[in-house]
Design a protein around this motif. Structure first.
Motif, PDB file in Angstrom:
ATOM      1  N   GLY A  94       0.818  -1.205   0.000  1.00  0.00           N
ATOM      2  CA  GLY A  94       0.000   0.000   0.000  1.00  0.00           C
ATOM      3  C   GLY A  94       0.851   1.254   0.000  1.00  0.00           C
ATOM      4  N   GLY A  95       0.173   2.411  -0.014  1.00  0.00           N
ATOM      5  CA  GLY A  95       0.874   3.694  -0.009  1.00  0.00           C
ATOM      6  C   GLY A  95       1.369   4.060  -1.395  1.00  0.00           C
ATOM      7  N   PRO A  96       1.640   5.351  -1.614  1.00  0.00           N
ATOM      8  CA  PRO A  96       2.097   5.799  -2.931  1.00  0.00           C
ATOM      9  C   PRO A  96       3.533   5.399  -3.236  1.00  0.00           C
ATOM     10  N   LEU A  97       4.339   5.125  -2.201  1.00  0.00           N
ATOM     11  CA  LEU A  97       5.736   4.747  -2.400  1.00  0.00           C
ATOM     12  C   LEU A  97       5.963   3.331  -1.911  1.00  0.00           C
ATOM     13  N   ARG A  98       6.844   2.633  -2.571  1.00  0.00           N
ATOM     14  CA  ARG A  98       7.203   1.285  -2.136  1.00  0.00           C
ATOM     15  C   ARG A  98       8.682   1.313  -1.760  1.00  0.00           C
ATOM     16  N   LEU A 140       9.934  10.045   9.229  1.00  0.00           N
ATOM     17  CA  LEU A 140       9.280   9.582  10.445  1.00  0.00           C
ATOM     18  C   LEU A 140       7.873  10.153  10.523  1.00  0.00           C
ATOM     19  N   ARG A 141       6.897   9.302  10.824  1.00  0.00           N
ATOM     20  CA  ARG A 141       5.509   9.730  10.920  1.00  0.00           C
ATOM     21  C   ARG A 141       4.832   9.033  12.100  1.00  0.00           C
ATOM     22  N   GLU A 142       3.816   9.696  12.642  1.00  0.00           N
ATOM     23  CA  GLU A 142       3.031   9.076  13.713  1.00  0.00           C
ATOM     24  C   GLU A 142       2.276   7.869  13.178  1.00  0.00           C
ATOM     25  N   ARG A 143       1.764   7.982  11.960  1.00  0.00           N
ATOM     26  CA  ARG A 143       1.096   6.876  11.265  1.00  0.00           C
ATOM     27  C   ARG A 143       1.571   6.862   9.821  1.00  0.00           C
ATOM     28  N   TYR A 144       1.678   5.673   9.256  1.00  0.00           N
ATOM     29  CA  TYR A 144       2.172   5.526   7.883  1.00  0.00           C
ATOM     30  C   TYR A 144       1.052   5.054   6.971  1.00  0.00           C
ATOM     31  N   ASP A 145       1.156   5.433   5.695  1.00  0.00           N
ATOM     32  CA  ASP A 145       0.138   5.040   4.731  1.00  0.00           C
ATOM     33  C   ASP A 145       0.519   3.754   4.007  1.00  0.00           C
ATOM     34  N   PHE A 146       1.425   2.992   4.596  1.00  0.00           N
ATOM     35  CA  PHE A 146       1.778   1.679   4.059  1.00  0.00           C
ATOM     36  C   PHE A 146       2.025   0.743   5.248  1.00  0.00           C
ATOM     37  N   ARG A 147       2.068  -0.535   4.964  1.00  0.00           N
ATOM     38  CA  ARG A 147       2.421  -1.500   6.000  1.00  0.00           C
ATOM     39  C   ARG A 147       3.519  -2.406   5.471  1.00  0.00           C
ATOM     40  N   LEU A 148       4.140  -3.139   6.368  1.00  0.00           N
ATOM     41  CA  LEU A 148       5.229  -4.030   6.017  1.00  0.00           C
ATOM     42  C   LEU A 148       4.804  -5.477   6.232  1.00  0.00           C
TER      43      LEU A 148
END
Length: 265
Positions: A185-189, A216-224
């Motif tokens: 997910g997210g715009p960047l991989r 660094l972000r409090e929440r990310y728009d991707f997961r691992l």
């Protein structure tokens, strides 16, 4: 509130938080600022999670635009601020001061604040702000366009380091080249380096690093997700569907430009 209208406003933005809505700092009048508010009949009110407004009766004389300066304080509401803010040399126990532009606009907080060279009184804010109340500010407010000053803070970008530890009594029965950490997910991989077998915390572990720094972000728009190759041309199997992102300050035995996360296989 009669003819009370905003004379100016202050907004604190930090790209660590969703929508840059900084929750780590609170703004309040300093002692001298509270005295000025009483003398001029002005009000200072919080208008949003990260925004405050100075209100005055614009039908009256208003502030003395030749002499009045409003003094404010920013107080740390989150002790972790220093961990997710890009500001070399910042000390949360020190005192800093800056003058805000009366015309408003965006200002880089780490550039305008200067250390006062000493500590700060117990209970006082870490940052002291001075804001001249000028004729131009009053005219803009009467025209319905009060200036807004945005103080901008930024989070650092760090490479992410993952150490995957086997459960007690379980050996790493696959070659480290079989493991792969994938972004979903997210715009960047973001890409991670091939796994290597190293020793850490007294045992053999698998290690991988992000190939580039990640903001660094409090929440990310991707997961691992951690996958392992089954070999023989068969599709990879997911070992860990949700690999948590690293948290600033959790592991302090790393290089300054690395964030570490330790996971169990």
């Amino acid at each position: 509130m009669g003819s009370y209208r905003p004379l100016c406003s202050i907004r604190i933005a930090h790209d660590y938080f969703d929508g840059e809505r900084c929750r780590a700092l609170l703004c309040r009048p300093a002692a001298a600022g509270a005295g000025l508010l009483r003398r001029r009949g002005m009000l200072f009110r919080q208008t949003a999670e990260n925004a405050w407004a100075l209100l005055c009766d614009i039908s009256g004389a208003g502030p003395d635009t030749d002499a009045d300066v409003l003094f404010l304080e920013l107080q740390l509401a989150d002790s972790g601020f220093v961990l997710y803010t890009r500001w070399p040399g910042f000390r949360p126990d020190a005192a800093y001061a800056a003058e805000l532009p009366a015309a408003g606009g965006d200002v880089e907080a780490a550039e305008i604040f200067r250390s006062t060279g000493g500590g700060r009184a117990i209970g006082s804010g870490c940052f002291r702000l001075s804001l001249p109340l000028t004729r131009g500010m009053l005219d803009a407010a009467r025209a319905g366009a009060p200036p807004c000053c945005t103080l901008r803070f930024h989070a650092p970008a760090c490479r992410w380091e993952y150490l995957f530890l086997p459960e007690p009594g379980i050996l790493l029965d696959r070659g480290e080249e079989c493991y792969r950490l994938e972004t979903v997910g997210g715009p960047l991989r973001y890409r991670f380096s091939p796994f290597e077998r190293v020793r850490a915390y007294g045992q053999e572990v698998c290690r991988t690093l992000s190939e580039e720094p990640i903001p660094l972000r409090e929440r990310y728009d991707f997961r691992l997700r951690l996958d392992v190759s089954s070999g023989n041309g068969r599709p990879a199997r997911t070992v860990l569907r949700e690999v948590p992102p690293p948290l600033p300050g959790r592991y302090l035995d790393t290089a300054p430009d690395l964030l570490r996360q330790v996971c169990r296989l």
